[in-house]
Design an enzyme around this catalytic site. Structure first.
Site, PDB file in Angstrom:
ATOM      1  CG  HIS A  16      98.707  27.821 -10.724  1.00 34.36           C
ATOM      2  ND1 HIS A  16      97.909  27.904  -9.834  1.00 34.36           N
ATOM      3  CD2 HIS A  16      97.929  27.055 -11.884  1.00 34.36           C
ATOM      4  CE1 HIS A  16      96.943  27.163  -9.925  1.00 34.36           C
ATOM      5  NE2 HIS A  16      96.850  26.760 -11.303  1.00 34.36           N
ATOM      6  CB  SER A 127      93.847  25.669  -6.541  1.00 28.44           C
ATOM      7  OG  SER A 127      94.803  26.307  -7.499  1.00 28.44           O
TER       8      SER A 127
END
Ligand code: PNS
Length: 159
Positions: A16, A127
């Site tokens: 990210h 994640s």
């Protein structure tokens, strides 16, 4: 141009961060928007996720980090943005993202969805993988920003 980078960021990973760092170079202002998609049973609250991202990027005039609820299309309109940017890792991301882009276009015809290929070093990173590794005692060194690593580990090992 204002760009919105939406996601769950549960928690933010170096993948990210790579997209944030590159996306901010092609716009005037980047809004990192943390969505509250409860169906994904997040490990971190929206406030915690926002805080982890703020800790990572520090105070910057060109990046705003905020939570949002409801439809992304409504949020984007409210923020006066014309486009969202999303990271694409592989073909497996494409199908879902393509559907989302078309649904958002239907909801807000003026809104564009742009895709940025993630750097090859992070193409395997997610994640979910970070959460699985950390909660089983594995090392997440290099997978998440160093400054938030300990907070992520203590939250996930306390469960
Ligand atoms: O890629 P992610 O992390 O799964 O993205 C999650 C998020 C929050 C960006 C996505 O679930 C979202 O846009 N939620 C808001 C609801 C919405 O607008 N959905 C699209 C139309 S069904």
């Amino acid at each position: 141009m204002v760009l919105v980078y939406p996601g769950s960021f549960d928690p933010i990973t170096n993948g990210h961060l790579d997209v944030i760092t590159r996306a901010v170079q092609i716009c005037d202002r980047l809004i990192v928007a943390v969505g509250s998609n409860e169906s994904k049973k997040p490990a971190f609250s929206v406030e915690e996720r926002v805080d982890l991202i703020r800790c990572t990027i520090g105070d910057r005039d060109d990046i705003m980090v905020t939570g949002f609820s409801g439809l992304l299309a409504d949020f984007v309109r409210k923020m006066g943005a014309k486009a969202v940017i999303k990271g694409l890792r592989a073909m497996s991301d494409f199908e879902y993202e393509f559907q989302m882009a078309l649904l958002n276009k239907r909801l807000e015809p003026d809104m564009e969805t742009l895709f940025m290929m993630t750097s090859v070093n992070y193409s395997y990173l997610s994640s979910s993988a970070v959460k699985e590794i950390a909660s089983n005692g594995g090392s997440i060194d290099g997978l998440v920003p160093d400054c938030i690593k300990d907070r992520i580990v203590s939250k996930l090992t306390a469960r």
